[in-house]
Write a protein that holds these residues in place. Structure first.
Motif, mmCIF file in Angstrom:
data_model
loop_
_atom_site.group_PDB
_atom_site.id
_atom_site.type_symbol
_atom_site.label_atom_id
_atom_site.label_comp_id
_atom_site.label_asym_id
_atom_site.label_seq_id
_atom_site.Cartn_x
_atom_site.Cartn_y
_atom_site.Cartn_z
ATOM 1 N N LEU A 1 0.808 -1.220 0.000
ATOM 2 C CA LEU A 1 0.000 0.000 0.000
ATOM 3 C C LEU A 1 0.840 1.269 0.000
ATOM 4 O O LEU A 1 0.298 2.372 0.057
ATOM 5 C CB LEU A 1 -0.939 0.002 1.224
ATOM 6 N N GLY A 2 2.156 1.113 -0.068
ATOM 7 C CA GLY A 2 3.025 2.279 0.006
ATOM 8 C C GLY A 2 2.807 3.271 -1.116
ATOM 9 O O GLY A 2 3.085 4.468 -0.959
ATOM 10 N N VAL A 3 2.302 2.807 -2.242
ATOM 11 C CA VAL A 3 2.079 3.681 -3.384
ATOM 12 C C VAL A 3 1.091 4.796 -3.062
ATOM 13 O O VAL A 3 1.080 5.843 -3.728
ATOM 14 C CB VAL A 3 1.591 2.849 -4.590
ATOM 15 N N TYR A 4 0.276 4.596 -2.032
ATOM 16 C CA TYR A 4 -0.732 5.596 -1.672
ATOM 17 C C TYR A 4 -0.243 6.593 -0.626
ATOM 18 O O TYR A 4 -1.011 7.442 -0.168
ATOM 19 C CB TYR A 4 -1.994 4.902 -1.147
ATOM 20 N N ALA A 5 1.010 6.501 -0.222
ATOM 21 C CA ALA A 5 1.505 7.312 0.892
ATOM 22 C C ALA A 5 1.345 8.811 0.638
ATOM 23 O O ALA A 5 0.876 9.548 1.516
ATOM 24 C CB ALA A 5 2.974 6.979 1.176
ATOM 25 N N ASP A 6 1.715 9.293 -0.544
ATOM 26 C CA ASP A 6 1.639 10.731 -0.822
ATOM 27 C C ASP A 6 0.193 11.216 -0.834
ATOM 28 O O ASP A 6 -0.125 12.296 -0.314
ATOM 29 C CB ASP A 6 2.314 11.050 -2.153
ATOM 30 N N GLU A 7 -0.674 10.434 -1.421
ATOM 31 C CA GLU A 7 -2.093 10.804 -1.466
ATOM 32 C C GLU A 7 -2.682 10.858 -0.061
ATOM 33 O O GLU A 7 -3.421 11.782 0.292
ATOM 34 C CB GLU A 7 -2.853 9.802 -2.323
ATOM 35 N N VAL B 1 4.131 9.409 7.546
ATOM 36 C CA VAL B 1 3.665 8.466 6.530
ATOM 37 C C VAL B 1 4.792 8.236 5.523
ATOM 38 O O VAL B 1 5.357 9.194 4.992
ATOM 39 C CB VAL B 1 2.429 9.013 5.787
ATOM 40 N N ARG B 2 5.127 6.954 5.265
ATOM 41 C CA ARG B 2 6.216 6.647 4.345
ATOM 42 C C ARG B 2 5.851 5.470 3.440
ATOM 43 O O ARG B 2 5.057 4.615 3.825
ATOM 44 C CB ARG B 2 7.501 6.269 5.104
ATOM 45 N N ASN B 3 6.440 5.493 2.265
ATOM 46 C CA ASN B 3 6.427 4.324 1.386
ATOM 47 C C ASN B 3 7.719 3.566 1.668
ATOM 48 O O ASN B 3 8.799 3.964 1.228
ATOM 49 C CB ASN B 3 6.357 4.758 -0.076
ATOM 50 N N ASP B 4 7.612 2.489 2.428
ATOM 51 C CA ASP B 4 8.778 1.725 2.860
ATOM 52 C C ASP B 4 8.951 0.507 1.950
ATOM 53 O O ASP B 4 8.446 -0.574 2.222
ATOM 54 C CB ASP B 4 8.605 1.299 4.316
ATOM 55 N N GLY C 1 7.572 -0.202 -0.800
ATOM 56 C CA GLY C 1 6.282 -0.701 -1.259
ATOM 57 C C GLY C 1 5.255 -0.891 -0.160
ATOM 58 O O GLY C 1 4.054 -0.952 -0.434
ATOM 59 N N LYS C 2 5.707 -0.991 1.071
ATOM 60 C CA LYS C 2 4.781 -1.134 2.196
ATOM 61 C C LYS C 2 4.430 0.232 2.768
ATOM 62 O O LYS C 2 5.252 1.145 2.768
ATOM 63 C CB LYS C 2 5.396 -2.009 3.286
ATOM 64 N N LEU C 3 3.215 0.367 3.237
ATOM 65 C CA LEU C 3 2.771 1.619 3.850
ATOM 66 C C LEU C 3 3.191 1.623 5.312
ATOM 67 O O LEU C 3 2.826 0.729 6.090
ATOM 68 C CB LEU C 3 1.261 1.752 3.751
ATOM 69 N N ALA C 4 3.996 2.607 5.686
ATOM 70 C CA ALA C 4 4.461 2.745 7.069
ATOM 71 C C ALA C 4 3.888 4.027 7.650
ATOM 72 O O ALA C 4 4.068 5.109 7.078
ATOM 73 C CB ALA C 4 5.985 2.776 7.118
ATOM 74 N N ILE C 5 3.194 3.902 8.768
ATOM 75 C CA ILE C 5 2.603 5.062 9.437
ATOM 76 C C ILE C 5 2.900 4.963 10.925
ATOM 77 O O ILE C 5 2.689 3.917 11.544
ATOM 78 C CB ILE C 5 1.074 5.135 9.234
ATOM 79 N N GLN C 6 3.390 6.047 11.493
ATOM 80 C CA GLN C 6 3.608 6.125 12.936
ATOM 81 C C GLN C 6 2.995 7.423 13.457
ATOM 82 O O GLN C 6 3.134 8.478 12.841
ATOM 83 C CB GLN C 6 5.096 6.087 13.270
#
Length: 406
Positions: free
Chosen positions: A52-58, A105-108, A110-115
């Protein structure tokens, strides 16, 4: 106000602070009163294999826009009329604004990383709208031609099938609640589903979504989540007493209101050891959220019976991965032995042919700068990266250590 130009929608995804689960506001009030300056960190987890990392910027754009959300005067008056909110908390909530600076929020790869980090009283409100936001953005990209019509049509088929399976069964003790905000297909779909249930399903007793409860004139339902027990692992001076401290603190805040206790933060067996006669009498019931529901229900009923409490005077809330068929089966098993309520989430608000729901969560990982854990009755739901703390928690609650495979 942010428009959905980045997703092709014509209106905002999140339009109100009340588009969240009731237990978030209920816990937030208790935190506001009791743990005002306690710092916490929460992290996003995708239990599936989705990248889901592709959605990080959005998502970052949507998160930045959330700082404009605030209680309206009408919403403030609505909350003020409910019996469990205090004026000081609502006055504070009236001025509350999301702080997007708390969210990384990061694209790690390809994985979505949120802290999310900050004072617990603020961090606590991020989880539900953020998960709903992620779910809606992803589903819009993956299945842009699916929406309300398909969702309602599929629900009507399910309701017809349910009525046929009910037959002449006495359903007077069957109660359904919508728990579908966090992983819904979209806000319009959730609203359409709940509206349809209100009209066509006589066993609907409420929704966990405060916005829908207010506008559709339904009961808002929800008490506490795992984070309430997790945080107490580092708030309580003695780890082995943390669960009892969490249970008592809740009673101190709400007395005889909102009295359904979540049982699986450190497994059902450990919970019941702490859930003595004082708690068992004062709490109105228990909520199941992991492990085998029949085994859990039998343990709960046996526990009440050992304490000379009639289980029929207590409520068992089932809320783990339910659908209508599972709820009906559990009702047949327990319906005459206790008050039973079924909280159905994803299988109501993201159950559409051609759509694969996301298995996503946001959980606390630290409190007061130290690790916290959720052990759960389902191994796949265990959350904690600090193995030493997990061992300490298992030792404190007399749970067997998990052996590594050789």
């Amino acid at each position: 106000m942010l428009k959905r130009t980045m997703t092709g929608h014509a209106s905002p995804i999140l339009t109100t602070l009340l588009d969240t689960d009731a237990y978030k506001l209920h816990m937030q009030q208790a935190v506001y009163h009791r743990y005002y300056d306690v710092p916490v960190t929460a992290e996003f987890r995708c239990r599936g294999a989705e990248l889901l990392g592709v959605y990080a910027d959005e998502l970052r754009t949507h998160i930045d826009a959330m700082q404009s959300l605030a209680l309206s005067e009408e919403e403030y008056r609505y909350l003020s009329a409910l019996p469990f909110f205090d004026a000081d908390y609502l006055s504070w909530l009236r001025d509350f604004r999301f702080n997007p600076g708390q969210v990384v929020v990061r694209n790690d790869h390809g994985k979505l990383a949120i802290q999310i980090s900050g004072p617990w009283r603020e961090v606590i409100l991020w989880e539900v709208p953020l998960l709903a936001l992620i779910s809606e953005v992803v589903h819009h990209h993956r299945t842009p031609d699916i929406g309300v019509d398909q969702a309602v049509t599929h629900l009507q088929h399910k309701l017809a099938d349910f009525r046929q399976k009910v037959g002449d069964l006495d359903m007077s003790r069957f109660h359904l609640m919508d728990f579908g905000t966090r992983r819904r297909f979209s806000q319009p779909v959730q609203e359409a589903i709940v509206s349809t249930l209100k009209q066509d399903f006589p066993w609907l007793v409420g929704t966990s979504n405060y916005d829908l409860a207010r506008r559709l004139q339904l009961n808002p339902v929800g008490t506490q989540a795992h984070e309430w027990f997790q945080a107490h692992q580092q708030i309580s001076p003695v780890l082995a007493n943390s669960q009892r401290a969490a249970l008592q603190s809740w009673l101190d805040e709400y007395d005889d209101q909102l009295g359904i206790a979540l049982t699986d933060c450190i497994t059902m067996d450990a919970f019941l050891r702490d859930f003595g006669p004082g708690f068992a009498h004062r709490y109105q019931g228990l909520r199941h959220d992991s492990g085998d529901p029949v085994e859990w229900g039998e343990k709960a009923i046996a526990h009440y019976q050992r304490l000379d409490i009639d289980p029929r005077s207590k409520t068992l809330v089932f809320s783990d991965n339910l659908d209508l068929d599972k709820a009906l089966a559990l009702y047949r098993h327990f319906g005459q032995r206790a008050n039973v309520v079924f909280g159905i989430g994803t299988r109501l608000t993201c159950d559409i042919p051609g759509v694969t729901p996301l298995n996503i969560v946001i959980k606390l990982v630290s409190c007061n700068g130290k690790p916290v854990a959720k052990l759960s009755d389902s191994p796949g739901k265990t959350i904690c990266q600090d193995k030493a703390f997990v061992r300490a928690l298992r030792k404190a609650f007399d749970l067997p250590l998990v052996k590594r495979a050789s």
